[in-house]
Design a protein around this motif. Structure first.
Motif, PDB file in Angstrom:
ATOM      1  N   LEU A  68       0.831  -1.199   0.000  1.00 36.07           N
ATOM      2  CA  LEU A  68       0.000   0.000   0.000  1.00 36.07           C
ATOM      3  C   LEU A  68       0.865   1.247   0.000  1.00 36.07           C
ATOM      4  N   THR A  69       0.457   2.247  -0.757  1.00 34.72           N
ATOM      5  CA  THR A  69       1.095   3.570  -0.703  1.00 34.72           C
ATOM      6  C   THR A  69      -0.021   4.614  -0.741  1.00 34.72           C
ATOM      7  N   ASN A  70       0.331   5.853  -0.468  1.00 31.57           N
ATOM      8  CA  ASN A  70      -0.670   6.920  -0.590  1.00 31.57           C
ATOM      9  C   ASN A  70      -0.170   7.997  -1.551  1.00 31.57           C
ATOM     10  N   ARG A  71      -1.034   8.954  -1.826  1.00 28.07           N
ATOM     11  CA  ARG A  71      -0.753   9.964  -2.840  1.00 28.07           C
ATOM     12  C   ARG A  71       0.434  10.844  -2.479  1.00 28.07           C
ATOM     13  N   ALA A  72       0.654  11.086  -1.181  1.00 28.92           N
ATOM     14  CA  ALA A  72       1.749  11.967  -0.768  1.00 28.92           C
ATOM     15  C   ALA A  72       3.107  11.443  -1.220  1.00 28.92           C
ATOM     16  N   MET A  73       3.241  10.120  -1.373  1.00 33.04           N
ATOM     17  CA  MET A  73       4.519   9.550  -1.802  1.00 33.04           C
ATOM     18  C   MET A  73       4.932  10.080  -3.175  1.00 33.04           C
ATOM     19  N   ARG A  74       3.958  10.296  -4.040  1.00 35.30           N
ATOM     20  CA  ARG A  74       4.289  10.788  -5.380  1.00 35.30           C
ATOM     21  C   ARG A  74       4.920  12.173  -5.320  1.00 35.30           C
ATOM     22  N   ASP A  75       4.371  13.031  -4.472  1.00 37.23           N
ATOM     23  CA  ASP A  75       4.905  14.391  -4.369  1.00 37.23           C
ATOM     24  C   ASP A  75       6.257  14.403  -3.660  1.00 37.23           C
ATOM     25  N   LEU A  76       6.353  13.653  -2.567  1.00 34.84           N
ATOM     26  CA  LEU A  76       7.587  13.677  -1.773  1.00 34.84           C
ATOM     27  C   LEU A  76       8.781  13.120  -2.542  1.00 34.84           C
ATOM     28  N   PHE A  77       8.527  12.126  -3.421  1.00 37.93           N
ATOM     29  CA  PHE A  77       9.613  11.487  -4.168  1.00 37.93           C
ATOM     30  C   PHE A  77       9.608  11.874  -5.647  1.00 37.93           C
ATOM     31  N   ALA A  78       8.719  12.807  -6.038  1.00 37.61           N
ATOM     32  CA  ALA A  78       8.618  13.241  -7.437  1.00 37.61           C
ATOM     33  C   ALA A  78       8.472  12.046  -8.371  1.00 37.61           C
ATOM     34  N   MET A  79       7.499  11.180  -8.068  1.00 37.14           N
ATOM     35  CA  MET A  79       7.283   9.961  -8.836  1.00 37.14           C
ATOM     36  C   MET A  79       6.343  10.208 -10.013  1.00 37.14           C
ATOM     37  N   SER A  80       6.568   9.468 -11.082  1.00 37.86           N
ATOM     38  CA  SER A  80       5.603   9.413 -12.173  1.00 37.86           C
ATOM     39  C   SER A  80       4.525   8.399 -11.798  1.00 37.86           C
ATOM     40  N   ASP A  81       3.460   8.339 -12.586  1.00 34.10           N
ATOM     41  CA  ASP A  81       2.389   7.383 -12.309  1.00 34.10           C
ATOM     42  C   ASP A  81       2.912   5.947 -12.354  1.00 34.10           C
ATOM     43  N   ASP A  82       3.777   5.668 -13.318  1.00 37.68           N
ATOM     44  CA  ASP A  82       4.328   4.314 -13.433  1.00 37.68           C
ATOM     45  C   ASP A  82       5.237   3.983 -12.250  1.00 37.68           C
ATOM     46  N   GLU A  83       6.057   4.938 -11.848  1.00 36.33           N
ATOM     47  CA  GLU A  83       6.971   4.705 -10.719  1.00 36.33           C
ATOM     48  C   GLU A  83       6.200   4.481  -9.426  1.00 36.33           C
ATOM     49  N   ALA A  84       5.062   5.163  -9.260  1.00 42.15           N
ATOM     50  CA  ALA A  84       4.264   5.017  -8.045  1.00 42.15           C
ATOM     51  C   ALA A  84       3.612   3.641  -7.950  1.00 42.15           C
ATOM     52  N   GLN A  85       3.564   2.882  -9.071  1.00 36.67           N
ATOM     53  CA  GLN A  85       2.966   1.546  -9.080  1.00 36.67           C
ATOM     54  C   GLN A  85       4.005   0.444  -8.893  1.00 36.67           C
ATOM     55  N   ALA A  86       5.239   0.809  -8.550  1.00 40.10           N
ATOM     56  CA  ALA A  86       6.295  -0.188  -8.367  1.00 40.10           C
ATOM     57  C   ALA A  86       5.883  -1.232  -7.340  1.00 40.10           C
ATOM     58  N   ALA A  87       6.159  -2.500  -7.633  1.00 41.39           N
ATOM     59  CA  ALA A  87       5.732  -3.596  -6.761  1.00 41.39           C
ATOM     60  C   ALA A  87       6.722  -3.871  -5.642  1.00 41.39           C
ATOM     61  N   SER A  88       7.979  -3.456  -5.803  1.00 48.68           N
ATOM     62  CA  SER A  88       8.997  -3.709  -4.775  1.00 48.68           C
ATOM     63  C   SER A  88       9.424  -2.406  -4.133  1.00 48.68           C
ATOM     64  N   LEU A  89       9.810  -2.490  -2.873  1.00 48.79           N
ATOM     65  CA  LEU A  89      10.178  -1.293  -2.123  1.00 48.79           C
ATOM     66  C   LEU A  89      11.401  -0.579  -2.701  1.00 48.79           C
ATOM     67  N   PRO A  90      12.484  -1.302  -3.068  1.00 50.50           N
ATOM     68  CA  PRO A  90      13.641  -0.610  -3.651  1.00 50.50           C
ATOM     69  C   PRO A  90      13.287   0.160  -4.922  1.00 50.50           C
ATOM     70  N   HIS A  91      12.433  -0.431  -5.764  1.00 50.05           N
ATOM     71  CA  HIS A  91      12.050   0.261  -6.992  1.00 50.05           C
ATOM     72  C   HIS A  91      11.134   1.449  -6.710  1.00 50.05           C
ATOM     73  N   LEU A  92      10.345   1.360  -5.650  1.00 49.92           N
ATOM     74  CA  LEU A  92       9.460   2.463  -5.302  1.00 49.92           C
ATOM     75  C   LEU A  92      10.250   3.642  -4.735  1.00 49.92           C
ATOM     76  N   LEU A  93      11.143   3.372  -3.779  1.00 50.68           N
ATOM     77  CA  LEU A  93      11.858   4.449  -3.085  1.00 50.68           C
ATOM     78  C   LEU A  93      13.011   5.014  -3.905  1.00 50.68           C
ATOM     79  N   ARG A  94      13.725   4.152  -4.618  1.00 52.70           N
ATOM     80  CA  ARG A  94      14.871   4.582  -5.438  1.00 52.70           C
ATOM     81  C   ARG A  94      15.875   5.414  -4.631  1.00 52.70           C
ATOM     82  N   HIS A  95      16.052   5.043  -3.387  1.00 51.32           N
ATOM     83  CA  HIS A  95      16.968   5.779  -2.506  1.00 51.32           C
ATOM     84  C   HIS A  95      17.598   4.770  -1.551  1.00 51.32           C
ATOM     85  N   TYR A  96      18.911   4.549  -1.708  1.00 49.51           N
ATOM     86  CA  TYR A  96      19.551   3.460  -0.986  1.00 49.51           C
ATOM     87  C   TYR A  96      19.512   3.644   0.526  1.00 49.51           C
ATOM     88  N   GLN A  97      19.550   4.896   1.018  1.00 51.11           N
ATOM     89  CA  GLN A  97      19.536   5.111   2.463  1.00 51.11           C
ATOM     90  C   GLN A  97      18.210   4.671   3.088  1.00 51.11           C
TER      91      GLN A  97
END
Length: 425
Positions: free
Chosen positions: A115-144
């Motif tokens: 589950l994710t919410n809409r705020a994640m798109r703004d905070l991480f500047a995600m596209s619609d496709d990126e916001a649908q990532a199935a895995s956490l590393p692909h969703l966050l794209r931030h190693y820290q």
């Protein structure tokens, strides 16, 4: 919002609500939502979450969820609250989740995003496709943040850190909470935008540093001049007079600094009452220009006035707005080696826009966002005079009148400072 993939929305919302992340919600609204979620999903009444916030602990106590010895079943009235059509409540809770300013992610121990919410798109500047990532590393794209989640999973304890997201240029505070009970194989990740807090912390540090610097310079000079006089300069009248002149200059600089600090403090705390009366904008422009005309002539600069005819009166404390204009004109003179300065006023919807334009050295792009901060000086090597408080005072005075002040500038091509004051009703 991504699909639930078999996950119970009710259980998640209880976790979210007891974490206290719903901004601005009252205790009773949170309690009602949690009771509905409990009643509809038949959750174990002893459900708990590791690392609950202070608000979460208060809710735990209210629901008897913390101490096993105080476990109680929900009352009939509590269950009655839950007897609402499930799809209606589900829609309400989904809407509530998407209205949060905090980014929310629920992930399994394997990193599958539930589950994710809409705020994640703004905070991480995600596209619609990126916001649908199935895995956490692909969703966050931030190693820290990914490492934070892995560390929390391995140690089974809450973890948090603050880092910058390059895509959105925001500083986010990430918190990871491993869940327990029937959700023991899942983690809740919360992301809070702390960009403004970081900026304010930078301003605070700069303020302390700049105050120390502004005080150190005249104090060091006064100490050196005093020691020179004590060492024998008093015996030489001409030298003593010159040193006393320097001492007077430094004392005046200290006095100006203290006066402006006190004035800024009074303005910021709204302790300066404004005597607002209908005022002719063109009269303010002309009066301000007259006060600095001689100074402009000495600098061999042309000082022009361009005031639109027939302007309506503004509701203003005339001396305060004149103070703002004088400060802007004075700065224009100081940073314009040659050329001209134009002071003007024109209609701007339900306000009058005042402006001061010069052909001076301009302001670097990286300085524009901070130009109105206390003590901030562009290129200190070229800007050694003044306290650095004038624009901060101008900004607060304009905003106290219900207006806004801004700047447009390119380095080497001059600047334009302009502000608005509402028209008198």
């Amino acid at each position: 919002m991504s699909p639930l993939r078999g996950f119970s929305l009710w259980r998640f919302l209880v976790v979210l609500l007891i974490q206290g992340t719903i901004l601005g919600a009252t205790y009773f609204a949170l309690r009602s939502a949690a009771i509905q979620a409990l009643a509809l999903s038949n959750l174990n009444w002893g459900f708990a979450v590791l690392g609950a916030s202070s608000l979460g602990l208060a809710l735990f106590a209210a629901f008897s969820l913390v101490d096993p010895s105080t476990h109680q079943q929900p009352t009939q009235s509590d269950l009655d609250i839950g007897r609402v059509e499930e799809n209606v409540v589900s829609s309400w809770l989904y809407s509530l989740l998407d209205r949060l300013e905090v980014g929310v992610v629920l992930a399994t121990m394997d990193g599958e995003v539930l589950l994710t919410n809409r705020a994640m798109r703004d905070l991480f500047a995600m596209s619609d496709d990126e916001a649908q990532a199935a895995s956490l590393p692909h969703l966050l794209r931030h190693y820290q943040f990914v490492e934070l989640w892995r560390r929390s999973r391995e140690k089974n304890v809450p973890q948090s850190l603050t880092a910058e997201v390059p895509q959105s240029k925001r500083f986010l505070r990430a918190s990871v909470y491993p869940l327990v009970g029937s959700m023991h194989n899942q983690s809740l990740l919360l992301f809070e935008d702390v960009t403004e807090l970081r900026r304010l912390e930078t301003v605070r540090k700069d303020f302390v540093s700049n105050v120390s610097h502004e005080l150190r310079t005249p104090i060091t000079s006064l100490k050196a001049l005093t020691e020179s006089l004590q060492a024998g300069a008093l015996e030489e009248p001409a030298t003593a007079q010159r040193f006393l002149g320097h001492i007077e200059t430094e004392v005046e600089a200290l006095s100006e600094l203290v006066d402006e600090l006190l004035e800024l403090a009074r303005i910021e705390s709204q302790q300066v009452p404004l005597q607002r009366v209908p005022v002719d904008p063109c009269e303010l422009v002309q009066q301000s220009a007259r006060r600095l005309k001689l100074q402009a002539e000495r600098a061999r600069l042309i000082l022009d006035i361009d005031c639109e005819a027939g302007l309506p009166e503004i509701a203003a404390d005339a001396p305060r707005i004149e103070q703002v204009l004088v400060n802007l004109i004075h700065n224009a003179i100081k940073f314009t080696p040659r050329g001209s300065i134009q002071v003007g006023a024109k209609r701007a919807d339900e306000a009058v826009e005042f402006s001061v334009r010069d052909t001076g050295i301009g302001i670097a792009e990286e300085d524009l966002d901070r130009i109105f901060e206390r003590f901030y000086k562009t290129n200190p090597a070229r800007n050694k005079s003044g306290t650095g408080l004038g624009l901060a005072i101008a900004k607060h005075l304009v905003e106290a009148h219900g207006g806004h002040i801004r700047v447009e500038s390119r380095e080497g091509m001059g600047s334009r400072f302009y502000f608005t004051i509402p028209i008198a009703q």
